[in-house]
Design an enzyme around this catalytic site. Sequence first.
Site, mmCIF file in Angstrom:
data_model
loop_
_atom_site.group_PDB
_atom_site.id
_atom_site.type_symbol
_atom_site.label_atom_id
_atom_site.label_comp_id
_atom_site.label_asym_id
_atom_site.label_seq_id
_atom_site.Cartn_x
_atom_site.Cartn_y
_atom_site.Cartn_z
ATOM 1 N N ARG A 146 6.828 -11.410 -6.778
ATOM 2 C CA ARG A 146 6.620 -10.345 -5.786
ATOM 3 C C ARG A 146 6.346 -10.933 -4.403
ATOM 4 N NH1 ARG A 146 5.298 -4.970 -8.328
ATOM 5 N NH2 ARG A 146 6.170 -5.247 -10.390
ATOM 6 N N GLY B 187 0.799 -1.229 0.000
ATOM 7 C CA GLY B 187 0.000 0.000 0.000
ATOM 8 C C GLY B 187 0.831 1.280 0.000
ATOM 9 N N ARG C 170 1.499 0.517 -16.175
ATOM 10 C CA ARG C 170 0.187 -0.101 -15.911
ATOM 11 C C ARG C 170 -0.886 0.863 -16.395
ATOM 12 N NH1 ARG C 170 2.050 -1.037 -9.829
ATOM 13 N NH2 ARG C 170 3.279 -2.920 -10.151
ATOM 14 N N ARG D 241 -5.589 -6.191 -7.316
ATOM 15 C CA ARG D 241 -5.109 -5.034 -8.090
ATOM 16 C C ARG D 241 -5.093 -5.341 -9.582
ATOM 17 N NH1 ARG D 241 0.634 -2.489 -6.449
ATOM 18 N NH2 ARG D 241 1.392 -4.069 -7.904
HETATM 19 P P1 ADP Z 1 2.301 -0.828 -3.368
HETATM 20 O O1 ADP Z 1 2.479 0.572 -3.900
HETATM 21 O O2 ADP Z 1 2.956 -1.006 -2.044
HETATM 22 O O3 ADP Z 1 2.716 -1.883 -4.342
HETATM 23 P P2 ADP Z 1 -0.559 -0.282 -3.641
HETATM 24 O O4 ADP Z 1 -0.679 1.072 -3.049
HETATM 25 O O5 ADP Z 1 -0.624 -0.390 -5.134
HETATM 26 O O6 ADP Z 1 0.744 -1.051 -3.086
HETATM 27 O O7 ADP Z 1 -1.700 -1.189 -2.973
HETATM 28 C C1 ADP Z 1 -1.943 -2.522 -3.433
HETATM 29 C C2 ADP Z 1 -3.453 -2.723 -3.593
HETATM 30 O O8 ADP Z 1 -4.054 -2.764 -2.293
HETATM 31 C C3 ADP Z 1 -4.140 -1.600 -4.357
HETATM 32 O O9 ADP Z 1 -5.136 -2.162 -5.194
HETATM 33 C C4 ADP Z 1 -4.753 -0.736 -3.259
HETATM 34 O O10 ADP Z 1 -5.929 -0.088 -3.697
HETATM 35 C C5 ADP Z 1 -5.057 -1.755 -2.155
HETATM 36 N N1 ADP Z 1 -4.922 -1.247 -0.780
HETATM 37 C C6 ADP Z 1 -3.971 -0.422 -0.301
HETATM 38 N N2 ADP Z 1 -4.146 -0.213 1.026
HETATM 39 C C7 ADP Z 1 -5.242 -0.927 1.395
HETATM 40 C C8 ADP Z 1 -5.937 -1.121 2.634
HETATM 41 N N3 ADP Z 1 -5.537 -0.552 3.778
HETATM 42 N N4 ADP Z 1 -7.020 -1.914 2.646
HETATM 43 C C9 ADP Z 1 -7.433 -2.533 1.494
HETATM 44 N N5 ADP Z 1 -6.825 -2.375 0.292
HETATM 45 C C10 ADP Z 1 -5.737 -1.594 0.230
HETATM 46 P P1 5GP Z 2 6.174 -1.522 -8.979
HETATM 47 O O1 5GP Z 2 6.569 -2.291 -10.180
HETATM 48 O O2 5GP Z 2 5.128 -2.237 -8.154
HETATM 49 O O3 5GP Z 2 5.834 -0.082 -9.261
HETATM 50 O O4 5GP Z 2 7.459 -1.452 -8.025
HETATM 51 C C1 5GP Z 2 8.116 -2.633 -7.639
HETATM 52 C C2 5GP Z 2 9.123 -2.336 -6.549
HETATM 53 O O5 5GP Z 2 10.137 -1.480 -7.040
HETATM 54 C C3 5GP Z 2 8.515 -1.631 -5.336
HETATM 55 O O6 5GP Z 2 8.994 -2.279 -4.169
HETATM 56 C C4 5GP Z 2 9.067 -0.231 -5.411
HETATM 57 O O7 5GP Z 2 9.263 0.330 -4.123
HETATM 58 C C5 5GP Z 2 10.404 -0.487 -6.083
HETATM 59 N N1 5GP Z 2 10.966 0.700 -6.735
HETATM 60 C C6 5GP Z 2 10.336 1.662 -7.422
HETATM 61 N N2 5GP Z 2 11.200 2.604 -7.838
HETATM 62 C C7 5GP Z 2 12.419 2.226 -7.383
HETATM 63 C C8 5GP Z 2 13.734 2.789 -7.467
HETATM 64 O O8 5GP Z 2 13.984 3.848 -8.039
HETATM 65 N N3 5GP Z 2 14.734 2.091 -6.877
HETATM 66 C C9 5GP Z 2 14.542 0.917 -6.218
HETATM 67 N N4 5GP Z 2 15.578 0.328 -5.660
HETATM 68 N N5 5GP Z 2 13.319 0.351 -6.118
HETATM 69 C C10 5GP Z 2 12.276 1.007 -6.694
#
Ligand code: ADP
Ligand code: 5GP
Length: 211
Positions: free
Chosen positions: A160, A28, A56, A149
Amino acid sequence: MYMRYFSRLMSAMAGPRPVVFSGPSGAGKSTLLKKLMKEYDSVFGFSVSHTTRKPRPGEQDGKDYHYVTREEMQTGIANGEFIESAVFSGNMYGTSKAAVQDVQAKNLICILDIDMQGVKNIKTTDLNPIYISIQPPSMDVLEKRLRDRKTESEESLQRRLNAAKVDMEISKEPGMFDATVINDDLEEAYQQLKQALLEEINVVKKVNMSS
Ligand code: ADP
Ligand code: 5GP
């Protein structure tokens, strides 16, 4: 004595301390930091990372990431343009010096969303950020959130989840993070996050009001 004064002066001139957000994919981080930047748009600025992964739906080039090819990323790294970089789930990610400088030039608190390798690498630099860990309440909840998601293939999802297990173990190491927020109820997690950053938020607000 003089050196201590000098180093304090230098860090004050560099502007507010950045904030590093880390934690398993799906915990999140983006949701919480977007909320934070919406409420405090004149306090925080996002360090836009580079990545070789595909955008995405809904993500914007230059806002969520700079989407680049592997060759472009490797050239940038070889040219010393990055503070840190890592391979996560088969894709390259990295924080460029320009991404952080762009935010700091506006006197904003720079937010970095990076993985655990990034955290370790940033610790070897002089960035001196506040480290915040965002954790899911459990692996089951994490998996459900990532599935719901609908952004990952089954292979990417499994990668992941594997990375998350390692991440959750390392995050428990003493001294790794300044604060840990368990993102169970979103609103509660957000309040905890704000509390952890309150001091820095107030410093920036005060400086911006007087300038
Ligand atoms: P991250 O950036 O860490 O990868 P996201 O912010 O994309 O995670 O969150 C992952 C998914 O979980 C998203 O679809 C988001 O809407 C949902 N989400 C985030 N926080 C919560 C929460 N507290 N309760 C339920 N769903 C959540
Ligand atoms: P996502 O593909 O879900 O956007 O990101 C995957 C992971 O890459 C997440 O854990 C995010 O924090 C990490 N990430 C995003 N940007 C960077 C960056 O600039 N450096 C590193 N080391 N990790 C990153």
